[in-house]
Every structure is written in structure tokens, then in C-alpha cells.
Design a protein around this motif. Structure first.
Motif, PDB file in Angstrom:
ATOM      1  N   VAL A 182       0.338  -5.971  -1.743  1.00 57.26           N
ATOM      2  CA  VAL A 182       1.659  -5.895  -1.119  1.00 57.26           C
ATOM      3  C   VAL A 182       2.551  -7.072  -1.503  1.00 57.26           C
ATOM      4  CG1 VAL A 182       0.670  -4.695   0.879  1.00 57.26           C
ATOM      5  CG2 VAL A 182       0.936  -7.178   0.963  1.00 57.26           C
ATOM      6  N   ASN A 183       3.866  -6.858  -1.221  1.00 55.88           N
ATOM      7  CA  ASN A 183       4.886  -7.903  -1.164  1.00 55.88           C
ATOM      8  C   ASN A 183       5.596  -8.128  -2.489  1.00 55.88           C
ATOM      9  OD1 ASN A 183       6.491  -9.514   0.367  1.00 55.88           O
ATOM     10  ND2 ASN A 183       5.151 -11.297   0.312  1.00 55.88           N
ATOM     11  N   ARG A 184       6.908  -8.250  -2.349  1.00 61.98           N
ATOM     12  CA  ARG A 184       7.877  -8.526  -3.397  1.00 61.98           C
ATOM     13  C   ARG A 184       8.211  -7.302  -4.241  1.00 61.98           C
ATOM     14  NH1 ARG A 184       6.298 -14.747  -5.152  1.00 61.98           N
ATOM     15  NH2 ARG A 184       6.976 -15.671  -3.179  1.00 61.98           N
ATOM     16  N   GLY A 185       7.316  -6.349  -4.351  1.00 62.24           N
ATOM     17  CA  GLY A 185       7.639  -5.096  -5.003  1.00 62.24           C
ATOM     18  C   GLY A 185       8.303  -4.132  -4.031  1.00 62.24           C
ATOM     19  N   PRO A 186       8.711  -2.958  -4.521  1.00 62.77           N
ATOM     20  CA  PRO A 186       9.564  -2.070  -3.728  1.00 62.77           C
ATOM     21  C   PRO A 186       8.852  -1.179  -2.729  1.00 62.77           C
ATOM     22  CG  PRO A 186       9.290  -1.188  -5.930  1.00 62.77           C
ATOM     23  CD  PRO A 186       8.615  -2.525  -5.929  1.00 62.77           C
ATOM     24  N   ASP A 187       7.540  -0.977  -2.816  1.00 65.48           N
ATOM     25  CA  ASP A 187       6.936   0.030  -1.937  1.00 65.48           C
ATOM     26  C   ASP A 187       5.510  -0.347  -1.545  1.00 65.48           C
ATOM     27  OD1 ASP A 187       6.659   2.278  -0.397  1.00 65.48           O
ATOM     28  OD2 ASP A 187       7.324   3.671  -1.952  1.00 65.48           O
ATOM     29  N   SER A 188       5.388  -1.468  -0.812  1.00 62.77           N
ATOM     30  CA  SER A 188       4.076  -1.894  -0.331  1.00 62.77           C
ATOM     31  C   SER A 188       3.465  -0.879   0.618  1.00 62.77           C
ATOM     32  CB  SER A 188       4.208  -3.245   0.383  1.00 62.77           C
ATOM     33  OG  SER A 188       4.597  -4.265  -0.503  1.00 62.77           O
ATOM     34  N   LEU A 189       4.297  -0.217   1.411  1.00 63.63           N
ATOM     35  CA  LEU A 189       3.779   0.757   2.374  1.00 63.63           C
ATOM     36  C   LEU A 189       3.080   1.906   1.659  1.00 63.63           C
ATOM     37  CD1 LEU A 189       3.478   1.781   5.261  1.00 63.63           C
ATOM     38  CD2 LEU A 189       5.798   2.738   5.082  1.00 63.63           C
ATOM     39  N   ALA A 190       3.685   2.434   0.612  1.00 60.83           N
ATOM     40  CA  ALA A 190       3.062   3.529  -0.132  1.00 60.83           C
ATOM     41  C   ALA A 190       1.759   3.081  -0.784  1.00 60.83           C
ATOM     42  CB  ALA A 190       4.026   4.062  -1.190  1.00 60.83           C
ATOM     43  N   VAL A 191       1.731   1.840  -1.303  1.00 63.13           N
ATOM     44  CA  VAL A 191       0.503   1.332  -1.913  1.00 63.13           C
ATOM     45  C   VAL A 191      -0.615   1.270  -0.879  1.00 63.13           C
ATOM     46  CG1 VAL A 191      -0.587  -0.663  -3.008  1.00 63.13           C
ATOM     47  CG2 VAL A 191       1.705   0.039  -3.719  1.00 63.13           C
ATOM     48  N   LEU A 192      -0.344   0.694   0.286  1.00 62.30           N
ATOM     49  CA  LEU A 192      -1.371   0.583   1.328  1.00 62.30           C
ATOM     50  C   LEU A 192      -1.876   1.947   1.758  1.00 62.30           C
ATOM     51  CD1 LEU A 192      -0.085  -2.256   3.694  1.00 62.30           C
ATOM     52  CD2 LEU A 192      -2.110  -2.307   2.239  1.00 62.30           C
ATOM     53  N   ARG A 193      -0.977   2.870   1.994  1.00 65.06           N
ATOM     54  CA  ARG A 193      -1.390   4.204   2.433  1.00 65.06           C
ATOM     55  C   ARG A 193      -2.241   4.895   1.378  1.00 65.06           C
ATOM     56  NH1 ARG A 193       4.451   6.033   5.067  1.00 65.06           N
ATOM     57  NH2 ARG A 193       4.000   5.353   7.221  1.00 65.06           N
ATOM     58  N   PHE A 194      -1.841   4.778   0.128  1.00 62.35           N
ATOM     59  CA  PHE A 194      -2.574   5.445  -0.946  1.00 62.35           C
ATOM     60  C   PHE A 194      -3.956   4.836  -1.118  1.00 62.35           C
ATOM     61  CE2 PHE A 194      -3.855   5.928  -5.365  1.00 62.35           C
ATOM     62  CZ  PHE A 194      -3.693   7.297  -5.560  1.00 62.35           C
ATOM     63  N   VAL A 195      -4.039   3.506  -1.171  1.00 68.81           N
ATOM     64  CA  VAL A 195      -5.329   2.855  -1.403  1.00 68.81           C
ATOM     65  C   VAL A 195      -6.275   3.114  -0.235  1.00 68.81           C
ATOM     66  CG1 VAL A 195      -6.484   0.645  -1.754  1.00 68.81           C
ATOM     67  CG2 VAL A 195      -4.336   1.124  -2.930  1.00 68.81           C
ATOM     68  N   ARG A 196      -5.762   3.019   0.986  1.00 67.74           N
ATOM     69  CA  ARG A 196      -6.612   3.303   2.151  1.00 67.74           C
ATOM     70  C   ARG A 196      -7.168   4.721   2.090  1.00 67.74           C
ATOM     71  NH1 ARG A 196      -5.084   5.004   7.826  1.00 67.74           N
ATOM     72  NH2 ARG A 196      -6.854   4.418   9.148  1.00 67.74           N
ATOM     73  N   ALA A 197      -6.357   5.672   1.635  1.00 69.31           N
ATOM     74  CA  ALA A 197      -6.785   7.074   1.578  1.00 69.31           C
ATOM     75  C   ALA A 197      -7.837   7.320   0.503  1.00 69.31           C
ATOM     76  CB  ALA A 197      -5.577   7.980   1.340  1.00 69.31           C
ATOM     77  N   LEU A 198      -8.001   6.380  -0.435  1.00 72.05           N
ATOM     78  CA  LEU A 198      -9.017   6.548  -1.473  1.00 72.05           C
ATOM     79  C   LEU A 198     -10.437   6.406  -0.929  1.00 72.05           C
ATOM     80  CD1 LEU A 198      -7.467   4.597  -4.488  1.00 72.05           C
ATOM     81  CD2 LEU A 198      -7.663   7.082  -4.224  1.00 72.05           C
ATOM     82  N   GLY A 199     -10.572   5.829   0.243  1.00 70.01           N
ATOM     83  CA  GLY A 199     -11.885   5.744   0.879  1.00 70.01           C
ATOM     84  C   GLY A 199     -12.884   4.964   0.072  1.00 70.01           C
ATOM     85  N   GLU A 200     -14.073   5.524  -0.081  1.00 72.15           N
ATOM     86  CA  GLU A 200     -15.173   4.808  -0.730  1.00 72.15           C
ATOM     87  C   GLU A 200     -15.038   4.714  -2.245  1.00 72.15           C
ATOM     88  OE1 GLU A 200     -17.705   3.085   0.728  1.00 72.15           O
ATOM     89  OE2 GLU A 200     -16.397   3.435   2.445  1.00 72.15           O
TER      90      GLU A 200
END
Length: 276
Positions: free
Chosen positions: A39-57
């Protein structure tokens, strides 16, 4: 199955998706290692967090300094900075779930089968990999404790700057944090030099990149890390530096860990470049 590592994303979701497509990542088959600073300084930290969390294991991610900064802001331990782009994360309906997931990421990931160890920044020369893992686990336990907000009030600072085997309490936790999430240079005697961020060759006399300190005890360990955008991507037999400075107009960089670690690059889109 393939194992890929990707450097600091810092909210650059578009480039992240482009790089995953470029490497042909399949979440049902492959494993993804992320060097932190999602996260941070780029335009879409929220989308990154949601996507990575959804990748699971299928994903292994370590915490970076910007990830810790987000957790500290959310807990009230730090104030936002001018260049932060974290407000959408903090205001999201699922912020609590995302932050709880982030807080439970490790500081160090080691996989004996793959043969690589991942941290966000670096290791002090006095640590072998067993010591690094032990210190990381101690810090993780405190961050994952329900009382973590009190820890974040005291976790940030530049001291102590030298490893001692009798470090304990907040001194040990702060030293560990600085090594694993902030380190670029060390003095020749092993002291951390945390306020030097330029590329090798521009540092003050007496400082060396942490991985060039003579006698470094982790020299036989294959390490992948990010954090150092001015260093640029580096691919050596036992060292992979993957921060291509995407958010600053560079590239998001990947490497395959279970084969020839050839660098794969995705250029930054024009809407990044914070502060420009």
C-alpha cells in the motif's frame, strides 16, 4: 506449480494485474510471494489489499514499512503524511477485516523446499537465518496480539542501531522492525544506517549495502527482498532485489523462484509518480 515473487506494489493495482497476466499466474496452481509495501503512494491501495487477501493460501506476503505505517495510522499511533494515499483504505466498509488480515502477515517467510527466504528490507550482518526467523516470530506475536496498538506507539525510531544478543523488550522489537522493514545500508562495524536511501555509490564513506558487509552471517541464504527502489532490480545467485520503483515511474518486477530467476517487468502507468 510455479512460485513467483513480486516487488513493492504500493497501490499500483493496474500494473499488478498487468504483471500477473504477463507471468501467467494461476491462483489454483501457482504460488505468489510479495515482498511487502502493498500500500501507499500509488493510486489504488484498497484494490490491492482486497485482491491479495482474496488470493488466500496461494499468496505469501511479508509486512513492509508502508504496511506498518497504515496499521499505525489506523490504530492512532501515527499521523498521516502528506504523500499518503491511504484514506480509501481507512474509510472502506471492510477496513477492519483488511487491516486485521494485514496485521497477521509475517515479517519473514522461509520455504526450505523452494530454497528462498523473503523479507521486505534486509538482515543485519550479525544475524544468521535462524536468528532472523526467531526475532521475526517474536515481533509477529506482538503485532498479532489484541494489544498491538500500544506496541505501535513505541515501535518506531532509529535506536538501538546495533545488534546485541541481550536485546529485549521494545528495544529488540524496534531493532527487528528496522532491519526487516527499513534497512538499506550498514556501517562496516554492523551498525544500522537507516537514513540513507540513495543508490550504491552515493552513500557516505564507511557505509555499505547491508548485503555487502564482510562476514554477513546470512550470506549462504538465498534472499529475496524489496524496499530499495534506488538500488533497482538485482538478480544474483543468492540475492533478488525486486523493488523496481513502480510507484515512482519505474517498473513492477517479478522473478520465478523455482527456476531461473529471470526478471519480468511491467512498466508504470502514467498516473503514478507521487509528488510530481
Amino acid at each position: 506449480m510455479a512460485v513467483y515473487a513480486i516487488g513493492d506494489i504500493q497501490g499500483c493495482f493496474e500494473e499488478f494485474q498487468g504483471l500477473l497476466s504477463r507471468i501467467g499466474f494461476d491462483r489454483q496452481r501457482d504460488q505468489l510471494w510479495l515482498t511487502g509495501d502493498l500500500v501507499n503512494r500509488g493510486p489504488d491501495s484498497l484494490a490491492v489489499l482486497r485482491f491479495v487477501r482474496a488470493l488466500g493460501e496461494s499468496v505469501r506476503c511479508v509486512l513492509g514499512n508502508h504496511d506498518l505505517h497504515l496499521l499505525a495510522i489506523a490504530s492512532g499511533a501515527r499521523s498521516p503524511r502528506k504523500q499518503d494515499t491511504l484514506d480509501p483504505v481507512l474509510a472502506a466498509a471492510d477496513a477492519d477485516e483488511l487491516l486485521d488480515w494485514l496485521r497477521h502477515r509475517p515479517l519473514l517467510h522461509h520455504d526450505e523446499g523452494v530454497g528462498w527466504t523473503m523479507v521486505h528490507a534486509g538482515l543485519p550482518p550479525q544475524w544468521d537465518i535462524a536468528t532472523a526467523a526467531k526475532c521475526a516470530r517474536q515481533l509477529e506475536a506482538q503485532l498479532q496480539n489484541p494489544g498491538y496498538a500500544a506496541l505501535l506507539q513505541s515501535l518506531f525510531g532509529d535506536q538501538p542501531d546495533r545488534w546485541r544478543s541481550d536485546l529485549a523488550g521494545i528495544d529488540l522489537l524496534r531493532f527487528t522492525t528496522n532491519c526487516l522493514t527499513r534497512l538499506r545500508y550498514c556501517h562496516r562495524d554492523g551498525r544500522l544506517a537507516l537514513n540513507c536511501a540513495g543508490p550504491p555509490g552515493t552513500q557516505p564513506r564507511g557505509l555499505l549495502p547491508w548485503f555487502e558487509i564482510p562476514g554477513r552471517r546470512s550470506a549462504d541464504t538465498r534472499l529475496v527482498f524489496g524496499h530499495w527502489s534506488t538500488l533497482g532490480p538485482v538478480a544474483q545467485q543468492r540475492l533478488l532485489a525486486l523493488d523496481g520503483g513502480c510507484v515512482w515511474g519505474g517498473e513492477l518486477v517479478a522473478a520465478r523462484l523455482d527456476g531461473d530467476p529471470q526478471l519480468i517487468r511491467e512498466p508504470c502507468a502514467a498516473h503514478c509518480h507521487p509528488g510530481r
